[in-house]
Structure formats: C-alpha cells, structure tokens
Design an enzyme around this catalytic site. Sequence first.
Site, PDB file in Angstrom:
ATOM      1  CE  LYS A   1       0.778   1.578   4.341  1.00  0.00           C
ATOM      2  NZ  LYS A   1       1.404   2.853   4.649  1.00  0.00           N
TER       3      LYS A   1
ATOM      4  CG  ASP B   1      -0.871   0.171   7.952  1.00  0.00           C
ATOM      5  OD1 ASP B   1      -1.684   1.108   8.104  1.00  0.00           O
ATOM      6  OD2 ASP B   1       0.350   0.348   7.809  1.00  0.00           O
TER       7      ASP B   1
END
Length: 284
Positions: free
Chosen positions: A10, A136
Amino acid sequence: MKIYEKAPAKINLMLDVLHKRPDGYHEVEMIMTMVDLADRLEMSALPRDTIIISSQAGYIPLDEKNLAFQAAKLIKERYNVRSGVYIHLDKKIPVAAGLAGGSSDAAATLRGLNRLWDLGIPEEELKELGSELGSDVPFCVTGGTALATGRGEVLSPLPNPPQCWVVLAKPPINVSTAEVYGRLHADQITNHPSASEMQEALAKRSFNDVCEQLGNVLEQVTLTLHPEVAHLKEAMLRLGADGVLMSGSGPTVFGLVSKESKVSRIYNGLRGFCKEVYAVRLLT
C-alpha cells in the site's frame, strides 16, 4: 489442497496525525491505496497442529515475530482449529519500508486460512481480527482505496485514483515506525494535509488534483532523521514525477507518473544511486 493469496503493497496518498490518544496510539487520518507490487503466499494444510513458514528471503523472521505467523496463530486459537498449516512466503515488498508488507502478509494469511479451513468468517470479522495484529491489517484485508481513521482501523471506502504509473524507491535504510511516531509532536504540526480535499480529487478522478493534495506529516520526522529520503524526493521530482511523497513512516518514496514515456527515465535515474526501485501500476 493449496490456497494462493496475493499480498499487495500500500501507499499513503495522505497521512495526517491529529493528536495522541489516551491509549498511547495516535489519532490519524490516512487515505491509502494499493499498488501492483506484491508478496505471494502459498498455504497448505498440515495433519499435525503446527505452523511452519518458509521464504526465499533470508532476511525475514519465520517464527512468532512474523506477522503471517501471528495471523495464523490468532485464527487457529480464535476458531479452535486443530490442524496445522504450511505457508510459503514469496517476498517481493521491501521490509520496514512504509509499504505495509508485513501487514499485507498477515491480511492474506487471514483470507487464505479462512478459505483453507472453510471457516466462513465474514470480511468485517476478518478486519476485526486484523486490527489485533496491526493498524494497517484491516485495510489490507479489503484493499482498494480507503480513508482510515482512529488508529487506522476505521475504514471508509473511496473511489480509486485515476490509473497511473507508480515509481517506488527505497533507500538502503530501515525506519522504525514506533521511533517516528515517538519523535512526532502532534501539537506542533502546522501544515496538515486535507483528507476532504484528497477525497474530492478522487471523486473527480483528477490526477493533477491528487498530485497536488499529496501530504504526509511523518515526513518532517523521517526526513530529519534520514536526509537521504529528502534527496530521493528531490531526485524523483527533478526526473519528472508528477507527484512525490514518502509512504507511511518511510523510508520508501513514491512518484505518481501519468505518462509511460517518463517512467523509464525516472526508473533509470534513480537506479543510479538507489538499488531498490520498482515501476508498477496502481492496483485499481
């Protein structure tokens, strides 16, 4: 039976820290999306009650320090699974890079074992499990593009950014997320990126507006600790990237590039002084 899962990296299009919470975490606003640089996991059931992880990468732990191991242990204990699992981790995402490689591996493990063991766990429950492993991980369970608030676990889906190239460059240093947050004084941040303006840019699918709204308050800490990250940002801009930002707590810097003709020039220019450089697409 073997189960295969992809664990993409990401990047943070914006990252803001609002204040430190009573629980010790920081209250954040982040907009994240995924790129087509990914680890790949292969999972197969074992008859004995054990977790075994292997990898071609010699630099990652294969025991309880590994987030994929922690994810397997958590799902086994929570759902009373008595069989074991063998996980092979084909590592492509740089470690300690601000790209959530470990978190994405954990998320892929949760998804894969849910299928391997036919547990039928809904996605929302997988995200709740993921939040026990790291801030996350819930985002990595679902992927896409999202606004993350709280400590990163409260997610609101957003439109994907306009398709473009992404050049990633990681200098040969590792950055501790805990150290960066520990050195950040949230009450002294004067220039906050705007989550609402980035959401507007995404809604309009405006590449130029997305580039203009890139922002990360953790840069002020990491760039002070590691000037080479600042040099990397400057080099990427000089070579023609349209928008440049450090991802997460760093040290990886990414450049958004609209024209394919620029990509090789930026890639080759960075490879002159940075070994880990990747040219990929957004995963949209």
